[in-house]
Write a protein that holds these residues in place. Structure first.
Motif, PDB file in Angstrom:
ATOM      1  N   GLY A  29     -27.110   3.962 -36.909  1.00  0.00           N
ATOM      2  CA  GLY A  29     -27.140   2.525 -37.126  1.00  0.00           C
ATOM      3  C   GLY A  29     -28.442   1.859 -36.726  1.00  0.00           C
ATOM      4  O   GLY A  29     -28.542   0.636 -36.712  1.00  0.00           O
ATOM      5  N   ASN A  30     -29.443   2.648 -36.408  1.00  0.00           N
ATOM      6  CA  ASN A  30     -30.761   2.127 -36.027  1.00  0.00           C
ATOM      7  C   ASN A  30     -31.615   1.985 -37.284  1.00  0.00           C
ATOM      8  O   ASN A  30     -32.518   2.785 -37.540  1.00  0.00           O
ATOM      9  CB  ASN A  30     -31.438   3.058 -35.016  1.00  0.00           C
ATOM     10  CG  ASN A  30     -30.619   3.236 -33.754  1.00  0.00           C
ATOM     11  OD1 ASN A  30     -29.984   2.289 -33.284  1.00  0.00           O
ATOM     12  ND2 ASN A  30     -30.612   4.438 -33.222  1.00  0.00           N
ATOM     13  N   LEU A  31     -31.320   0.959 -38.061  1.00  0.00           N
ATOM     14  CA  LEU A  31     -31.940   0.826 -39.378  1.00  0.00           C
ATOM     15  C   LEU A  31     -33.445   0.627 -39.310  1.00  0.00           C
ATOM     16  O   LEU A  31     -34.174   1.174 -40.144  1.00  0.00           O
ATOM     17  CB  LEU A  31     -31.280  -0.312 -40.152  1.00  0.00           C
ATOM     18  CG  LEU A  31     -29.779  -0.154 -40.416  1.00  0.00           C
ATOM     19  CD1 LEU A  31     -29.257  -1.329 -41.224  1.00  0.00           C
ATOM     20  CD2 LEU A  31     -29.465   1.172 -41.085  1.00  0.00           C
ATOM     21  N   GLY A  32     -33.937  -0.140 -38.344  1.00  0.00           N
ATOM     22  CA  GLY A  32     -35.378  -0.359 -38.214  1.00  0.00           C
ATOM     23  C   GLY A  32     -36.116   0.933 -37.903  1.00  0.00           C
ATOM     24  O   GLY A  32     -37.139   1.252 -38.526  1.00  0.00           O
ATOM     25  N   LYS A  33     -35.600   1.691 -36.948  1.00  0.00           N
ATOM     26  CA  LYS A  33     -36.220   2.977 -36.599  1.00  0.00           C
ATOM     27  C   LYS A  33     -36.117   3.947 -37.769  1.00  0.00           C
ATOM     28  O   LYS A  33     -37.057   4.691 -38.057  1.00  0.00           O
ATOM     29  CB  LYS A  33     -35.553   3.581 -35.369  1.00  0.00           C
ATOM     30  CG  LYS A  33     -35.895   2.890 -34.080  1.00  0.00           C
ATOM     31  CD  LYS A  33     -35.230   3.583 -32.904  1.00  0.00           C
ATOM     32  CE  LYS A  33     -35.554   2.874 -31.610  1.00  0.00           C
ATOM     33  NZ  LYS A  33     -34.899   3.537 -30.460  1.00  0.00           N
ATOM     34  N   ALA A  34     -34.966   3.938 -38.425  1.00  0.00           N
ATOM     35  CA  ALA A  34     -34.783   4.818 -39.579  1.00  0.00           C
ATOM     36  C   ALA A  34     -35.837   4.514 -40.641  1.00  0.00           C
ATOM     37  O   ALA A  34     -36.507   5.418 -41.151  1.00  0.00           O
ATOM     38  CB  ALA A  34     -33.372   4.644 -40.155  1.00  0.00           C
ATOM     39  N   TRP A  35     -35.998   3.237 -40.960  1.00  0.00           N
ATOM     40  CA  TRP A  35     -36.952   2.832 -41.980  1.00  0.00           C
ATOM     41  C   TRP A  35     -38.374   3.236 -41.597  1.00  0.00           C
ATOM     42  O   TRP A  35     -39.140   3.703 -42.445  1.00  0.00           O
ATOM     43  CB  TRP A  35     -36.859   1.335 -42.242  1.00  0.00           C
ATOM     44  CG  TRP A  35     -37.762   0.897 -43.353  1.00  0.00           C
ATOM     45  CD1 TRP A  35     -38.942   0.235 -43.233  1.00  0.00           C
ATOM     46  CD2 TRP A  35     -37.579   1.128 -44.748  1.00  0.00           C
ATOM     47  NE1 TRP A  35     -39.504   0.021 -44.471  1.00  0.00           N
ATOM     48  CE2 TRP A  35     -38.686   0.560 -45.414  1.00  0.00           C
ATOM     49  CE3 TRP A  35     -36.579   1.754 -45.495  1.00  0.00           C
ATOM     50  CZ2 TRP A  35     -38.815   0.611 -46.800  1.00  0.00           C
ATOM     51  CZ3 TRP A  35     -36.722   1.801 -46.875  1.00  0.00           C
ATOM     52  CH2 TRP A  35     -37.830   1.234 -47.516  1.00  0.00           C
ATOM     53  N   ASN A  36     -38.733   3.075 -40.318  1.00  0.00           N
ATOM     54  CA  ASN A  36     -40.079   3.469 -39.872  1.00  0.00           C
ATOM     55  C   ASN A  36     -40.344   4.941 -40.142  1.00  0.00           C
ATOM     56  O   ASN A  36     -41.448   5.316 -40.560  1.00  0.00           O
ATOM     57  CB  ASN A  36     -40.273   3.163 -38.385  1.00  0.00           C
ATOM     58  CG  ASN A  36     -40.414   1.684 -38.113  1.00  0.00           C
ATOM     59  OD1 ASN A  36     -40.773   0.906 -38.985  1.00  0.00           O
ATOM     60  ND2 ASN A  36     -40.109   1.281 -36.895  1.00  0.00           N
ATOM     61  N   HIS A  37     -39.359   5.781 -39.931  1.00  0.00           N
ATOM     62  CA  HIS A  37     -39.550   7.214 -40.185  1.00  0.00           C
ATOM     63  C   HIS A  37     -39.601   7.520 -41.671  1.00  0.00           C
ATOM     64  O   HIS A  37     -40.309   8.439 -42.098  1.00  0.00           O
ATOM     65  CB  HIS A  37     -38.478   8.034 -39.468  1.00  0.00           C
ATOM     66  CG  HIS A  37     -38.693   8.065 -37.991  1.00  0.00           C
ATOM     67  ND1 HIS A  37     -39.674   8.846 -37.410  1.00  0.00           N
ATOM     68  CD2 HIS A  37     -38.112   7.386 -36.985  1.00  0.00           C
ATOM     69  CE1 HIS A  37     -39.660   8.656 -36.102  1.00  0.00           C
ATOM     70  NE2 HIS A  37     -38.716   7.763 -35.816  1.00  0.00           N
ATOM     71  N   LEU A  38     -38.896   6.738 -42.460  1.00  0.00           N
ATOM     72  CA  LEU A  38     -38.975   6.894 -43.905  1.00  0.00           C
ATOM     73  C   LEU A  38     -40.369   6.487 -44.403  1.00  0.00           C
ATOM     74  O   LEU A  38     -40.960   7.162 -45.252  1.00  0.00           O
ATOM     75  CB  LEU A  38     -37.888   6.058 -44.571  1.00  0.00           C
ATOM     76  CG  LEU A  38     -37.465   6.415 -45.981  1.00  0.00           C
ATOM     77  CD1 LEU A  38     -37.170   7.894 -46.145  1.00  0.00           C
ATOM     78  CD2 LEU A  38     -36.261   5.581 -46.381  1.00  0.00           C
ATOM     79  N   GLU A  39     -40.910   5.414 -43.825  1.00  0.00           N
ATOM     80  CA  GLU A  39     -42.285   5.014 -44.161  1.00  0.00           C
ATOM     81  C   GLU A  39     -43.279   6.110 -43.753  1.00  0.00           C
ATOM     82  O   GLU A  39     -44.229   6.399 -44.495  1.00  0.00           O
ATOM     83  CB  GLU A  39     -42.649   3.714 -43.455  1.00  0.00           C
ATOM     84  CG  GLU A  39     -41.955   2.501 -44.015  1.00  0.00           C
ATOM     85  CD  GLU A  39     -42.297   1.227 -43.260  1.00  0.00           C
ATOM     86  OE1 GLU A  39     -42.365   0.178 -43.911  1.00  0.00           O
ATOM     87  OE2 GLU A  39     -42.507   1.274 -42.021  1.00  0.00           O
ATOM     88  N   ASN A  40     -43.076   6.703 -42.589  1.00  0.00           N
ATOM     89  CA  ASN A  40     -43.962   7.792 -42.156  1.00  0.00           C
ATOM     90  C   ASN A  40     -43.918   8.951 -43.138  1.00  0.00           C
ATOM     91  O   ASN A  40     -44.956   9.519 -43.505  1.00  0.00           O
ATOM     92  CB  ASN A  40     -43.581   8.275 -40.755  1.00  0.00           C
ATOM     93  CG  ASN A  40     -43.893   7.265 -39.677  1.00  0.00           C
ATOM     94  OD1 ASN A  40     -44.616   6.292 -39.900  1.00  0.00           O
ATOM     95  ND2 ASN A  40     -43.334   7.471 -38.499  1.00  0.00           N
ATOM     96  N   ALA A  41     -42.705   9.308 -43.572  1.00  0.00           N
ATOM     97  CA  ALA A  41     -42.569  10.389 -44.553  1.00  0.00           C
ATOM     98  C   ALA A  41     -43.299  10.017 -45.846  1.00  0.00           C
ATOM     99  O   ALA A  41     -43.941  10.871 -46.465  1.00  0.00           O
ATOM    100  CB  ALA A  41     -41.091  10.663 -44.836  1.00  0.00           C
ATOM    101  N   HIS A  42     -43.237   8.747 -46.221  1.00  0.00           N
ATOM    102  CA  HIS A  42     -43.932   8.300 -47.426  1.00  0.00           C
ATOM    103  C   HIS A  42     -45.439   8.496 -47.279  1.00  0.00           C
ATOM    104  O   HIS A  42     -46.101   9.021 -48.171  1.00  0.00           O
ATOM    105  CB  HIS A  42     -43.624   6.826 -47.723  1.00  0.00           C
ATOM    106  CG  HIS A  42     -44.341   6.327 -48.936  1.00  0.00           C
ATOM    107  ND1 HIS A  42     -45.582   5.730 -48.870  1.00  0.00           N
ATOM    108  CD2 HIS A  42     -43.993   6.366 -50.250  1.00  0.00           C
ATOM    109  CE1 HIS A  42     -45.968   5.422 -50.097  1.00  0.00           C
ATOM    110  NE2 HIS A  42     -45.028   5.790 -50.948  1.00  0.00           N
ATOM    111  N   ILE A  43     -45.982   8.077 -46.153  1.00  0.00           N
ATOM    112  CA  ILE A  43     -47.429   8.198 -45.946  1.00  0.00           C
ATOM    113  C   ILE A  43     -47.849   9.667 -45.927  1.00  0.00           C
ATOM    114  O   ILE A  43     -48.862  10.037 -46.521  1.00  0.00           O
ATOM    115  CB  ILE A  43     -47.855   7.470 -44.651  1.00  0.00           C
ATOM    116  CG1 ILE A  43     -47.609   5.963 -44.802  1.00  0.00           C
ATOM    117  CG2 ILE A  43     -49.326   7.742 -44.334  1.00  0.00           C
ATOM    118  CD1 ILE A  43     -47.685   5.185 -43.494  1.00  0.00           C
TER     119      ILE A  43
END
Length: 124
Positions: A29-43
């Motif tokens: 349920g940590n959506l902000g942290k989850a999204w940050n890691h998804l952005e990292n994977a994107h980069i």
């Protein structure tokens, strides 16, 4: 023109780790942290067609799961065109990939991710 096909082996563990942490944080349920890691994977994966496309699919699914119409609408063209742009080497480096940023705008690469590229011997 440099044509990119697959992600170098030195980046694969970092890419996979970012996606795994994304999934763990999302489930917690940590959506902000989850999204940050998804952005990292994107980069990390944006130069490579398959990984770039996979991350945009995950971003689209994230948007669907949280019912963010902005993210859903923003991810559709990124999903369709991201892999093509990667294949021909025309990606905006450092761009985190979300619908909240211009799709063609480069960003400074985060220090931690820059270190990953350096460890893998990848020049940005």
């Amino acid at each position: 023109m440099k044509i990119y096909t697959s992600m170098p082996a030195g980046l694969v563990p970092y890419f996979q780790e970012s996606l795994e942490i994304y999934r763990i944080e999302f489930e917690a349920g940590n959506l902000g942290k989850a999204w940050n890691h998804l952005e990292n994977a994107h980069i990390i994966g944006q130069r490579y067609p398959y990984t770039h496309t996979c991350v945009h699919l995950e971003m689209l699914l994230f948007g669907i799961k949280i019912k963010s119409y902005r993210e859903i609408i923003g991810q559709i063209p990124r999903l369709v065109l991201g892999g093509v742009k990667s294949f021909v080497g025309k990606v905006p480096l450092g761009n985190p990939g979300g619908a909240d940023v211009p799709p063609l705008k480069p960003f400074p690469i985060k220090k931690g991710i820059q270190e990953i590229f350096e460890k893998a011997g990848i020049k940005q």
